[in-house]
Design an enzyme around this catalytic site. Structure first.
Site, PDB file in Angstrom:
ATOM      1  CD1 TRP A 109     -11.608   9.926  -6.336  1.00  0.00           C
ATOM      2  CD2 TRP A 109     -13.405   9.196  -7.446  1.00  0.00           C
ATOM      3  NE1 TRP A 109     -12.695  10.035  -5.495  1.00  0.00           N
ATOM      4  CE2 TRP A 109     -13.807   9.600  -6.160  1.00  0.00           C
ATOM      5  CE3 TRP A 109     -14.376   8.699  -8.318  1.00  0.00           C
ATOM      6  CZ2 TRP A 109     -15.138   9.508  -5.725  1.00  0.00           C
ATOM      7  CZ3 TRP A 109     -15.703   8.614  -7.891  1.00  0.00           C
ATOM      8  CH2 TRP A 109     -16.065   9.012  -6.608  1.00  0.00           C
TER       9      TRP A 109
ATOM     10  CG  ASN B   6      -8.643   1.162   0.033  1.00  0.00           C
ATOM     11  OD1 ASN B   6      -8.536   2.120  -0.720  1.00  0.00           O
ATOM     12  ND2 ASN B   6      -8.410  -0.086  -0.359  1.00  0.00           N
TER      13      ASN B   6
ATOM     14  CD1 TRP C 272      -1.028  -0.623  -3.976  1.00  0.00           C
ATOM     15  CD2 TRP C 272      -1.423   0.506  -5.892  1.00  0.00           C
ATOM     16  NE1 TRP C 272      -1.524  -1.501  -4.906  1.00  0.00           N
ATOM     17  CE2 TRP C 272      -1.788  -0.839  -6.085  1.00  0.00           C
ATOM     18  CE3 TRP C 272      -1.591   1.399  -6.940  1.00  0.00           C
ATOM     19  CZ2 TRP C 272      -2.297  -1.312  -7.294  1.00  0.00           C
ATOM     20  CZ3 TRP C 272      -2.099   0.938  -8.152  1.00  0.00           C
ATOM     21  CH2 TRP C 272      -2.444  -0.413  -8.316  1.00  0.00           C
TER      22      TRP C 272
ATOM     23  CD1 TRP D 264     -13.611   9.788 -14.688  1.00  0.00           C
ATOM     24  CD2 TRP D 264     -12.236  10.805 -13.260  1.00  0.00           C
ATOM     25  NE1 TRP D 264     -12.589  10.345 -15.423  1.00  0.00           N
ATOM     26  CE2 TRP D 264     -11.720  10.966 -14.574  1.00  0.00           C
ATOM     27  CE3 TRP D 264     -11.526  11.351 -12.194  1.00  0.00           C
ATOM     28  CZ2 TRP D 264     -10.541  11.664 -14.837  1.00  0.00           C
ATOM     29  CZ3 TRP D 264     -10.350  12.048 -12.456  1.00  0.00           C
ATOM     30  CH2 TRP D 264      -9.874  12.199 -13.769  1.00  0.00           C
TER      31      TRP D 264
ATOM     32  CD  GLU E 254      -2.763  -1.277  -0.023  1.00  0.00           C
ATOM     33  OE1 GLU E 254      -3.065  -0.259  -0.657  1.00  0.00           O
ATOM     34  OE2 GLU E 254      -3.083  -2.420  -0.392  1.00  0.00           O
TER      35      GLU E 254
ATOM     36  CD1 TRP F 173     -18.187  11.052 -17.900  1.00  0.00           C
ATOM     37  CD2 TRP F 173     -19.321   9.202 -17.410  1.00  0.00           C
ATOM     38  NE1 TRP F 173     -17.271  10.018 -17.841  1.00  0.00           N
ATOM     39  CE2 TRP F 173     -17.952   8.863 -17.533  1.00  0.00           C
ATOM     40  CE3 TRP F 173     -20.223   8.180 -17.094  1.00  0.00           C
ATOM     41  CZ2 TRP F 173     -17.467   7.574 -17.369  1.00  0.00           C
ATOM     42  CZ3 TRP F 173     -19.743   6.886 -16.923  1.00  0.00           C
ATOM     43  CH2 TRP F 173     -18.386   6.592 -17.057  1.00  0.00           C
TER      44      TRP F 173
HETATM   45  C1  LIG Z   1     -11.493   6.597  -4.787  1.00  0.00           C
HETATM   46  C2  LIG Z   1     -10.318   6.589  -3.831  1.00  0.00           C
HETATM   47  C3  LIG Z   1      -9.843   7.795  -3.326  1.00  0.00           C
HETATM   48  C4  LIG Z   1      -8.739   7.814  -2.442  1.00  0.00           C
HETATM   49  N1  LIG Z   1      -8.278   9.016  -1.969  1.00  0.00           N
HETATM   50  C5  LIG Z   1      -7.179   9.044  -1.164  1.00  0.00           C
HETATM   51  C6  LIG Z   1      -6.659  10.272  -0.677  1.00  0.00           C
HETATM   52  O1  LIG Z   1      -7.135  11.360  -1.007  1.00  0.00           O
HETATM   53  N2  LIG Z   1      -5.588  10.224   0.172  1.00  0.00           N
HETATM   54  C7  LIG Z   1      -5.005   9.049   0.545  1.00  0.00           C
HETATM   55  O2  LIG Z   1      -4.035   9.063   1.317  1.00  0.00           O
HETATM   56  N3  LIG Z   1      -5.471   7.874   0.071  1.00  0.00           N
HETATM   57  C8  LIG Z   1      -6.535   7.824  -0.750  1.00  0.00           C
HETATM   58  N4  LIG Z   1      -7.004   6.621  -1.198  1.00  0.00           N
HETATM   59  C9  LIG Z   1      -6.276   5.387  -0.853  1.00  0.00           C
HETATM   60  C10 LIG Z   1      -6.756   4.675   0.440  1.00  0.00           C
HETATM   61  O3  LIG Z   1      -8.135   4.518   0.422  1.00  0.00           O
HETATM   62  C11 LIG Z   1      -6.343   5.388   1.717  1.00  0.00           C
HETATM   63  O4  LIG Z   1      -4.969   5.712   1.679  1.00  0.00           O
HETATM   64  C12 LIG Z   1      -6.576   4.508   2.952  1.00  0.00           C
HETATM   65  O5  LIG Z   1      -7.927   4.154   3.049  1.00  0.00           O
HETATM   66  C13 LIG Z   1      -6.154   5.251   4.202  1.00  0.00           C
HETATM   67  O6  LIG Z   1      -6.375   4.483   5.340  1.00  0.00           O
HETATM   68  P1  LIG Z   1      -5.178   3.909   6.201  1.00  0.00           P
HETATM   69  O7  LIG Z   1      -4.231   5.000   6.553  1.00  0.00           O
HETATM   70  O8  LIG Z   1      -5.770   3.137   7.324  1.00  0.00           O
HETATM   71  O9  LIG Z   1      -4.474   2.955   5.149  1.00  0.00           O
HETATM   72  P2  LIG Z   1      -3.596   1.640   5.298  1.00  0.00           P
HETATM   73  O10 LIG Z   1      -4.363   0.530   4.684  1.00  0.00           O
HETATM   74  O11 LIG Z   1      -3.083   1.460   6.665  1.00  0.00           O
HETATM   75  O12 LIG Z   1      -2.379   1.947   4.292  1.00  0.00           O
HETATM   76  C14 LIG Z   1      -1.180   2.612   4.725  1.00  0.00           C
HETATM   77  C15 LIG Z   1      -0.926   3.846   3.896  1.00  0.00           C
HETATM   78  O13 LIG Z   1      -0.666   3.509   2.544  1.00  0.00           O
HETATM   79  C16 LIG Z   1      -1.176   4.525   1.690  1.00  0.00           C
HETATM   80  N5  LIG Z   1      -2.187   3.911   0.801  1.00  0.00           N
HETATM   81  C17 LIG Z   1      -3.010   2.896   1.098  1.00  0.00           C
HETATM   82  N6  LIG Z   1      -3.751   2.565   0.019  1.00  0.00           N
HETATM   83  C18 LIG Z   1      -3.379   3.404  -0.967  1.00  0.00           C
HETATM   84  C19 LIG Z   1      -3.783   3.566  -2.316  1.00  0.00           C
HETATM   85  N7  LIG Z   1      -4.706   2.780  -2.891  1.00  0.00           N
HETATM   86  N8  LIG Z   1      -3.221   4.544  -3.042  1.00  0.00           N
HETATM   87  C20 LIG Z   1      -2.273   5.347  -2.516  1.00  0.00           C
HETATM   88  N9  LIG Z   1      -1.844   5.241  -1.239  1.00  0.00           N
HETATM   89  C21 LIG Z   1      -2.392   4.281  -0.466  1.00  0.00           C
HETATM   90  C22 LIG Z   1      -1.814   5.589   2.569  1.00  0.00           C
HETATM   91  O14 LIG Z   1      -0.870   6.615   2.769  1.00  0.00           O
HETATM   92  C23 LIG Z   1      -2.097   4.824   3.836  1.00  0.00           C
HETATM   93  O15 LIG Z   1      -2.138   5.629   4.987  1.00  0.00           O
HETATM   94  C24 LIG Z   1      -8.115   6.582  -2.082  1.00  0.00           C
HETATM   95  C25 LIG Z   1      -8.605   5.381  -2.608  1.00  0.00           C
HETATM   96  C26 LIG Z   1      -9.694   5.387  -3.471  1.00  0.00           C
HETATM   97  C27 LIG Z   1     -10.199   4.078  -4.012  1.00  0.00           C
END
Ligand SMILES: Cc1cc2nc3c(=O)[nH]c(=O)nc-3n(C[C@H](O)[C@H](O)[C@H](O)COP(=O)(O)OP(=O)(O)OC[C@H]3O[C@@H](n4cnc5c(N)ncnc54)[C@H](O)[C@@H]3O)c2cc1C
Length: 477
Positions: free
Chosen positions: A391, A350, A286, A368, A283, A315
């Site tokens: 997105w 997420n 990513w 989107w 993650e 759309w």
């Molecule tokens: C439509 C959509 C919009 C999103 N918008 C954002 C946003 O604005 N800011 C954001 O930080 N994340 C975003 N995410 C990614 C992800 O949903 C969040 O980072 C995550 O839910 C944060 O929770 P956590 O800190 O408990 O994550 P954990 O699951 O603990 O992951 C650890 C860290 O990894 C990073 N991470 C995790 N998943 C992703 C991912 N798919 N893409 C990029 N980084 C990731 C984050 O920094 C996160 O804190 C988005 C995902 C989707 C599908």
């Protein structure tokens, strides 16, 4: 005037004193020339508004800066926190007015979005006119954008080979975290008058902002929770993820600190590809991936689709449907509960971000970009690259995105990831009497009182989505 060289550190998305390379470098230089470090933060509410930055995120920043000022004061490093207006005025209104104090260099963490790059180039060039050097550090990602490339020197557009190369680099070079800056001698610095940083609306109070608390949260996650991450992370009713995104977004914590701590606490797990630790590391990769993509393809900043032909999709963008989605009134319980989580807490799990984003685009047929902007305006962790990446992934318009014909069924997603309906019940009390079997689709007999009739039929909506995409696939962009 104090007769000392001043090393000015401009803090932006690196609101921390541990592992802050800009602060560290300034502190080293100040020790070498018997100078001092002055830290600076400039609030730019007008620019934040242009970025649709959520109030809750602005509040988190303001609260964090106030606390950081007292943390740095323990090291005798003054933090000047100024209420500014926009990026364009940072130099003239603030930085230039500090130069007469004896500023010899500026230090900052590099940012990559177009407006931020312009802002920093302007500041660097104006400083250079005064023969003042500026030092910019690539610490927003673990691997700086442009540093993970294919053998041909191209940017990776697909995540899995990017990740493979990223991991190989990590194995080769390790991850470096910088020590906190040295305590300096206390000095009475007489600063020009600036508008003082305003306080926010306190909407982020549920999120602690002292650096040690945040580091502790991260350490505890790596010690006690990461082993269950693989199984727990998809269930919104379980506290199975780190909840660190808000801190990573404003830089109370660095991704390098996360990787380093993970390696320390879960070294053995990291050797197994499917372990919680390895998946959590993915993650974080990513996060780097989307920043690399953003820098390599500036059209994304201009809100263009990565897969250009999808920009031709007409759309329908029905405002009433968009309103229902925003308010959590679609009649699809998992979507409505998720949107209410976002609206009331500023954060969304997420799995739910994926479900709600897919629903907006593929069930409601709304561009989107409407959802992307709405998320930014509400999220405490709003981050352009991750949000745009997420997105465009969900909308099947992005790099390495979900194929357009894979359309989430919101009811089966709900049955799978909130099997007892616990999460739904929490945010939709009007459905609390429903059984685990009925709560995912409570309309079988009659829609319960106080709840909403479904705004669309999923199967019909699915057909239209397939038609909209098929019509543009293969078209010249
Ligand atoms: C439509 C959509 C919009 C999103 N918008 C954002 C946003 O604005 N800011 C954001 O930080 N994340 C975003 N995410 C990614 C992800 O949903 C969040 O980072 C995550 O839910 C944060 O929770 P956590 O800190 O408990 O994550 P954990 O699951 O603990 O992951 C650890 C860290 O990894 C990073 N991470 C995790 N998943 C992703 C991912 N798919 N893409 C990029 N980084 C990731 C984050 O920094 C996160 O804190 C988005 C995902 C989707 C599908």
């Amino acid at each position: 005037m104090l007769n000392k060289a001043i090393h000015l550190v401009w803090l932006r998305h690196d609101l921390r004193y541990h592992d802050n390379q800009a602060l560290f470098a300034a502190s080293q230089a100040a020790q070498a020339d018997n100078g001092m470090v002055l830290a600076l933060f400039i609030a730019t509410p007008r620019s934040w508004q242009q970025h649709a930055m959520a109030e809750i995120r602005q509040d988190l920043i303001r609260r964090r800066v106030q606390v950081l000022a007292s943390e740095l004061a323990e090291l005798n490093i003054p933090l000047l926190a100024v209420e500014g207006t926009d990026y364009a005025s940072c130099y003239d209104a603030v930085i230039s007015r500090l130069l007469p104090l004896g500023v010899v260099a500026l230090y900052a963490q590099r940012e990559y979005e177009v407006r931020e790059v312009k802002r920093d180039e302007l500041v660097a060039s104006k400083l250079l006119e005064q023969q003042i050097p500026s030092f910019w550090f690539d610490r927003l990602c673990v691997m700086p954008p442009g540093s993970v490339l294919t053998q041909q020197g191209d940017i990776y557009k697909v995540f899995t080979p990017f990740k493979r190369n990223w991991l190989a680099k990590l194995a080769m070079q390790g991850v470096e975290c910088f020590a906190k800056p040295a305590k300096q001698a206390a000095e009475a610095l007489s600063l020009p008058e600036f508008p003082a940083l305003l306080t926010g609306d306190n909407s982020s109070m549920a999120w602690p902002v002292t650096e040690l608390e945040v580091l502790n949260r991260m350490r505890t996650f790596c010690q006690q929770k990461v082993q269950d991450y693989a199984t727990a992370r998809d269930f919104p009713a379980i506290d199975g993820t780190s909840s660190l995104s808000a801190y990573l977004a404003i830089g109370v914590l660095s991704a390098q600190q996360c990787v380093s701590r993970l390696q320390h606490e879960a070294a053995q797990q990291l050797e197994q590809e499917k372990s919680g630790a390895s998946i959590w590391l993915s993650e974080l990769i990513w996060r780097d991936f989307y920043k690399h993509i953003l820098v390599a393809f500036p059209k994304l900043i201009k809100h263009q689709a990565f897969q250009t032909e999808t920009d031709h999709i007409p759309w329908p963008n029905n405002p009433a449907l968009f309103h229902a989605w925003c308010q959590g009134e679609t009649g699809y319980p998992i979507v409505d509960a998720a949107m209410r989580q976002l609206n009331t807490t500023g954060w969304m799990h997420n799995r739910l971000r994926m479900i709600t984003a897919s629903f907006l685009v593929k069930d409601l047929h709304i561009d989107w970009r409407w959802g992307e902007r709405y998320f930014m305006s509400k999220l405490i962790d709003g981050d352009f690259a991750a949000n745009n990446g997420g997105w465009q992934w969900a909308a099947s318009t992005g790099t390495d995105a979900a194929p357009y014909f894979r359309i989430f069924n919101p009811v089966t997603q709900s049955e799978r990831f909130d099997p007892e309906g616990e999460f739904i019940r929490h945010y939709l009390p009007m459905l609390s009497h429903k059984t685990a079997k009925d709560i995912h689709w409570p309309h079988k007999v009659v829609t319960p009182k106080g709840y909403f009739r479904p705004v669309v039929d999923h199967n019909e909506a699915r057909k239209l989505t397939l038609a909209l995409f098929s019509a543009v696939k293969g078209k010249e962009s």
